[in-house]
Write a protein that holds these residues in place. Sequence first.
Motif: not given
Ligand code: ZN
Length: 301
Positions: A14-15, A207, A209, A249
């Motif tokens: 996704r990301d 979540h 990064h 991420n």
């Molecule tokens: Zn993200």
Amino acid sequence: MAAATPIICEVAPRDGFQSIANPLPTEAKIGIIRDLAAAGCPRIELGSFVSPKAVPQMADMAEIVEGTRDLPAELAALVPNLRGAENALKAGLRQIVYVFSVSQAHNLNNVRQTVAQSLTGLDEIVKALPKGTFLRVDLATAFDCPFEGGVPLMDLVEAVKQVAAIAPNAELALCDTTGRANPFDVARRFDTVQMLPETAGNTWAFHGHDTFGQGVANALAAWQSGVRVFDTAAAGLGGCPFAPGATGNTATEDLVFAFNEGGRSTGIDLPRLLDVADRVAALPGGVTGSHLRHVPRGRAA
Ligand code: ZN
Ligand code: COA
């Protein structure tokens, strides 16, 4: 009581995939997702049910779900509105990740809604979800906003209280969208939101990064604060198209290594994961991070 174990939620599909300008072929995406599950990733965010005009990379979500529905991993998709949630359910998913941003500027840029409108959208989704659907709420820019800078703790607390009132049993993820958070602030924010009486029924995820090199340290600060679910991306693939300057991420392999070294098993087979991470890194157009991939393989796993 059994010792707590970390749960890795793999978000490269996704990301990460959304950051690759030329959408990858559907079969290539399905292949990577299947390999991630085979390496033991217990949760995978497959992609997002969003407007294909806003994110053309996610236009094939129904096929992605179709091609992965037999996998043993828990499969989820991100949604920005009720329509996305309905499409995810129709495709057969039973885990929904609703996203909105704590900072007004990023929410307007990302989903074209005010925070208040997004909270109304969450309420619509909570009312529409069939019993047994797992709901996670991603609070993007929970630390820092690419447009407004540092997000005041009180803004986060206010947003968390409102989300908890609407979704008292949801998993709440504090998202360091820009990778600008530091471990001390991660701990402080998780300590604060977990103490709120309003969130007694919620569970927590982080979540992160790795833009500023703090990804693993931030995740471990969250772990020390009691958080057990962590979003990471194989090879550190990524960079949000709606957060200028953000890179990928935290690399799954880097965080798995840290937990392994500390005797906390994630259930992921690190050598197999590194092989998948190599394939992710070889995808055309992807920008990757990761430390462990660059260590001689015999020493990495
Ligand atoms: Zn993200
Ligand atoms: N899935 C598919 N299409 C959708 C949709 C969804 N969940 N929600 C809206 N649409 C379509 C509408 O039907 C409309 O299509 P049309 O132009 O062919 O009529 C178009 O998208 C715009 O709809 P509108 O309601 O006016 O939304 P908008 O233009 O204000 O955009 C979002 C709002 C949320 C749909 C859009 O900004 C979006 O999808 N953002 C995704 C952001 C994202 O993924 N960020 C990265 C993850 S954090």
